[in-house]
Scaffold this motif. Structure first.
Motif, mmCIF file in Angstrom:
data_model
loop_
_atom_site.group_PDB
_atom_site.id
_atom_site.type_symbol
_atom_site.label_atom_id
_atom_site.label_comp_id
_atom_site.label_asym_id
_atom_site.label_seq_id
_atom_site.Cartn_x
_atom_site.Cartn_y
_atom_site.Cartn_z
ATOM 1 N N THR A 182 0.871 -1.163 0.012
ATOM 2 C CA THR A 182 -0.082 -0.160 0.043
ATOM 3 C C THR A 182 0.837 1.252 0.051
ATOM 4 N N ARG A 183 2.164 1.261 0.255
ATOM 5 C CA ARG A 183 3.064 2.406 0.196
ATOM 6 C C ARG A 183 4.035 2.020 -0.579
ATOM 7 N N THR A 184 4.423 3.240 -1.176
ATOM 8 C CA THR A 184 5.627 3.228 -2.052
ATOM 9 C C THR A 184 7.034 3.576 -1.168
ATOM 10 N N LEU A 185 8.092 3.179 -1.821
ATOM 11 C CA LEU A 185 9.386 3.273 -0.955
ATOM 12 C C LEU A 185 9.771 4.517 -0.609
ATOM 13 N N GLN A 242 7.337 6.850 0.480
ATOM 14 C CA GLN A 242 6.601 7.279 1.382
ATOM 15 C C GLN A 242 7.147 6.340 2.518
ATOM 16 N N ARG A 243 7.693 5.229 2.408
ATOM 17 C CA ARG A 243 8.041 4.310 3.525
ATOM 18 C C ARG A 243 9.663 5.063 4.205
ATOM 19 N N GLU A 244 10.229 5.811 3.366
ATOM 20 C CA GLU A 244 11.446 6.437 3.719
ATOM 21 C C GLU A 244 11.010 7.843 4.713
ATOM 22 N N GLU A 245 9.989 8.297 3.973
ATOM 23 C CA GLU A 245 9.511 9.622 4.734
ATOM 24 C C GLU A 245 8.849 9.166 6.192
ATOM 25 N N ALA A 246 8.124 8.100 6.058
ATOM 26 C CA ALA A 246 7.741 7.644 7.519
ATOM 27 C C ALA A 246 8.745 7.231 8.419
#
Length: 684
Positions: free
Chosen positions: A70-73, A75-79
Motif C-alpha cells: 500500500t505504500r511506495t518506497l 513514502q516508507r522512507e519519509e515515514a
C-alpha cells in the motif's frame, strides 16, 4: 563450474548483487555503543525495504505505514525519517535512503559510524621531527648502557638542535615526552635491560623455523660458560671454573663436558670431540646403576659392535655430523677446524653475538645451573645482586672433585631425567629421557664405532708449520731439540710450502710432536716427540699461561739463548715459591692453574686405558703459540703458519698422514668455493 565462479575475473552481467557475510570480527572490535547503533539501523532499513524489522521471512504482518503493498518506497522512507525524528534522533529521508544504499553494498558494516573505525596513532599529535629524532636516539642506544628518560630527552634535544638549530623544534612537556618514549620503545624492547636489548638486536629476523633433527649427531651444539660456583685450586686459590659442553639436539644428550680452571682453549674443544665418540668409563665410587648395562640402552646389541662399551657408563656415544658453535676464538680456531675436518665433521658458526641461534645449548646451561650448580657449595648465583655474603669463603671442592660430581650428575641427573622436548612418534604424550630417546633413535639410525688412539689425539692438537733449524724448533722463546731432527735440519719438508708439521699442547708445553718421514710406517710418516731443551730445569708442571706470565716479568738482557735460560730459571723460581706458599697472589694463581691443569686427571689415558706421555696432560689457559718472537727472514726463522689442512683427513687408525700437495701454503681459515659457513652465518 566451481573454478569459473571462484575466479576473481568472472562476473555475471546484469545480475543482482550478491549479499556479503558481515565482518563479525570487525564488529566485535568496535565500541559497544557504535555496534548497537549499527544493529538498530539494520532493523530500520529492513523495515523500510520489506515492511518487517526482521526481514521478509519474519512472522507477523507489517505495520501500515511500511506495508509495501500500500505504500511506495519513498513514502516508507519519509515515514521512517519522521519516526526517528520523533524518537529523538533527527533524521531526513535522504539519510534513510543513504543508509539503505550502504546496507545493500556492505551489509551491517556499511551502517557503522566509521569515525570510530579510523586508526588511532599511539603518537598522538606529536611533531614528526621529534618522533624521528627520538627514534634515532633509541636505536643508537641499543648497545649502550641503560640510562634514564631524562638522558633520552637531553640527547633528543641535542640532536634536534644539530639538525634544525637551537630552539627551532621545541620538545613537548616531560609527561608528554615520556608517553611518547614508551609508545615508541615498549613494543620493541628499547627500554629493557642492556642484556635484553643485545639479545633482541642479535636475534635473526622472523619468521623463526624450528630446528628438526631425526638422528643422533645430526646436529650438535657446543659452547662454554663460566660456572656459577667457586672451586679451590692449588695453594688455596679460589676462582670460578669454565664449563664447555657438547649437546646433541636430537636426544638432548650432554655428549661430553670439560671443566677447566679458566680459559677454555682449542685443545679442550678438540678433546671434547674425542670424548663424545669414546665410551665414558665408570669412575671409582659410582653406583653400579650408572653403568650402561643397567640402563635402557640396548647394551647387548651395541656391545657386539663395540667392545669398548664393556664397563662403560650410561652415556650415549655419538659421532657428530654438524657442530654449531659461536664465533669464539676457541671454536673458529684453525686447530679446532682441523680436528673437525680430520673426523669428517662440518662446522657451522652462528652469527656474531647471536645466542638464540644456539638456544638449545644456552637453555641447557640454565638447566645445569638450576638442577646442579645451585646445590654446590660456594654457589655464586647468576649475578652479584643474588650472591650471598661470603660465597667465596664457602668453597670446599677442588676442580677435580667438582668435575667428578658433574660427570656423575650428567649420568644420573640429566640422562635419566624426562625432557619435555623429547617425544616418541608412537607415544606423543609421554616425555622421554635422553637415554630413552637415544635408544629409540639408534635402533633406526644404527651405530658405527669410531676408534681413536694416541696418534688421533696428536692429530687433534693445535698445529704449526715451520722450519727445522740447526738449533731445532723455536716457539715463543722455547727451543725444542732432539737427535731425531738431525737428518732434517735446514731441509725443506716434502710439502709444497717447505715447512714441517708440528703439533703442540698449550697446556703442557714441555714437548712438541713433529711429523717426520718413516718408511716403515704404513703411510711413510710418523710422529716424533721433541722435548724442550730446558725441561730438566722444571720439575713442576706448567702451562703456556704460566710461561706468558714469566715473559712479561723478565726483561731481556742477553742474546736469545741466554734469555731463554733466564726465563726457564725464573719459571722454576716462580713454581718453587708458589709451592712453598710464597709469592704474590698473582703468582700463586698462575702456579695453581698450572698444577691444576696437570693433576686434574689424565682424561686421554682414562679413555684409552693407558697413560699419556709426558706433556700430554690436561689443559689450562691461553693458546698463544700463534705469536712468535723471531724476526729473521721467512726461510730461516721460526715463524709458524697457523693452519689446518687436508692432510688431517685420514683414517683414524693411522699414525701418519700424506704430505700436503697443494701449490701454496694452506690458509689459516678454509676457503671453500661452494659453501663458506662463516659467510653463511652472516646471512642468518
Amino acid at each position: 563450474m566451481s573454478l569459473l565462479f571462484a575466479d576473481a575475473g568472472f562476473e555475471v552481467l546484469d545480475a543482482p548483487g550478491v549479499s556479503r557475510v558481515p565482518p563479525l570480527g570487525l564488529l566485535e572490535s568496535l565500541p559497544e555503543a557504535v555496534r548497537e547503533r549499527a544493529l538498530v539501523w539494520e532493523r530500520h532499513v529492513r523495515e523500510v525495504e520489506t515492511g518487517r524489522p526482521g526481514g521478509p521471512d519474519a512472522a507477523g504482518p507489517p505495520r501500515a505505514e511500511y506495508d509495501p503493498q500500500t505504500r511506495t518506497l519513498a513514502q516508507r522512507e519519509e515515514a521512517k525519517a519522521e519516526e526517528l525524528s520523533a524518537a529523538g534522533m533527527p533524521t531526513s529521508a535522504v539519510t534513510v535512503r543513504r543508509m539503505r544504499a550502504r546496507y545493500r553494498q556492505d551489509g551491517v558494516w556499511g551502517l557503522v559510524d566509521h569515525r570510530a573505525t579510523r586508526p588511532r596513532s599511539v603518537l598522538g599529535r606529536a611533531d614528526e621531527r621529534v618522533v624521528a629524532a627520538l627514534r634515532e636516539v633509541l636505536e643508537a642506544g641499543r648497545e649502550r648502557s641503560s640510562g634514564t628518560l631524562g638522558r633520552l630527552r637531553m640527547y633528543t634535544e641535542r640532536l634536534l638542535a644539530e639538525q634544525y638549530g637551537d630552539g627551532v623544534v621545541p620538545l613537548p612537556s616531560s609527561a608528554t615526552f615520556n608517553r611518547l618514549v614508551h609508545a615508541l620503545a615498549d613494543g620493541r624492547g628499547l627500554l629493557d635491560s642492556a642484556r635484553q636489548r643485545r639479545w633482541r638486536s642479535a636475534r635473526p629476523a622472523p619468521p623463526f623455523v624450528p630446528t628438526t633433527v631425526m638422528a643422533p649427531g645430526e646436529l650438535v651444539m657446543m659452547d662454554s660458560t663460566v660456572l656459577d660456583a667457586f672451586v679451590v685450586l692449588d695453594d688455596g686459590v679460589v676462582e670460578r671454573p669454565e664449563l664447555t659442553i657438547a649437546l646433541d639436539v636430537a636426544t638432548r644428550t650432554i655428549c661430553a663436558g670439560v671443566l677447566r680452571a679458566k680459559g677454555t682453549r682449542s685443545v679442550d674443544a678438540a678433546q671434547l670431540l674425542a670424548q663424545m665418540m669414546v665410551p665414558a668409563p665408570m669412575r671409582p665410587g659410582w653406583a653400579e646403576a650408572l653403568a650402561m648395562e643397567h640402563s635402557v640402552v640396548p647394551y647387548e646389541r651395541l656391545l657386539s659392535r663395540d667392545a669398548r662399551l664393556e664397563g662403560a657408563a650410561a652415556r650415549p656415544v655419538i659421532t657428530p655430523q654438524t657442530i654449531v658453535v659461536d664465533q669464539g676464538k676457541v671454536f673458529v680456531s684453525s686447530s679446532f677446524i682441523a680436528a673437525c675436518e680430520s673426523l669428517g665433521i662440518s662446522v657451522q658458526p652462528t652469527p656474531p653475538g647471536n645466542g638464540p641461534a644456539k638456544g638449545h645449548v644456552e637453555r641447557t646451561f640454565s638447566s645445569i645451573n638450576t638442577l646442579f650448580v645451585q646445590h654446590v657449595a660456594a654457589y655464586t648465583a647468576s649475578h652479584t645482586g643474588e650472591r650471598g655474603k661470603d660465597a667465596e669463603g664457602e668453597a670446599v671442592w677442588t676442580l677435580a672433585q667438582l668435575d667428578d660430581l658433574l660427570q656423575e650428575w650428567i649420568l644420573c641427573g640429566w640422562q635419566e631425567r624426562e625432557h619435555d622436548g623429547l617425544r616418541h612418534p608412537m607415544m606423543a604424550r609421554c616425555a622421554l629421557t635422553p637415554n630413552e630417546m637415544w635408544a629409540a633413535l639408534v635402533a633406526v639410525c644404527g651405530y658405527v664405532p669410531v676408534p681413536l688412539g694416541r696418534e688421533d689425539y696428536i692429530e687433534l692438537m693445535p698445529l704449526k708449520r715451520q722450519k727445522i733449524n740447526d738449533y731445532g724448533i723455536r716457539i715463543d722463546y722455547r727451543t725444542y731439540d732432539h737427535k731425531v731432527l738431525n737428518p732434517y735440519r735446514g731441509e725443506p719438508s716434502p710439502a709444497a710450502d717447505g715447512l714441517w708439521e708440528i703439533h703442540y699442547n698449550p697446556h703442557a708445553p714441555g714437548q712438541v710432536w713433529v711429523r717426520l718421514p718413516k718408511p716403515d710406517q704404513p703411510r711413510g710418516y710418523g710422529w716424533e716427540a721433541v722435548p724442550w731443551i730446558h725441561h730438566t730445569l722444571i720439575s713442576t708442571p706448567f702451562t703456556d699461561f704460566t710461561w706468558q706470565h714469566i715473559k712479561r716479568t723478565v726483561a731481556r738482557r742477553a742474546d736469545r739463548a741466554q734469555h731463554e735460560h733466564d726465563l726457564a730459571l725464573a719459571l722454576r723460581e716462580l713454581l718453587e715459591r708458589a709451592a712453598a706458599g710464597q709469592g704474590t697472589r698473582r703468582e700463586k694463581v698462575v702456579a695453581a692453574r698450572a698444577r691444576t691443569a696437570a693433576t686434574d686427571g689424565a682424561v686421554w689415558g682414562i679413555l684409552y686405558g693407558q697413560q699419556p706421555e709426558a706433556g700430554a696432560l690436561e689443559p689450562a689457559d691461553e693458546d698463544v703459540f700463534d705469536d712468535s718472537e723471531d724476526d729473521e727472514g721467512p726461510l730461516t726463522d721460526d715463524d709458524a703458519v697457523g693452519t689446518w689442512s687436508a692432510e688431517h683427513a685420514q683414517p683414524s687408525d693411522s699414525s701418519a698422514a700424506p704430505v700436503q700437495e697443494a701449490g701454496v701454503p694452506v690458509p689459516r681459515r678454509a676457503k671453500v668455493t661452494v659453501y663458506d659457513p662463516f659467510e653463511e652465518s652472516l646471512q642468518w
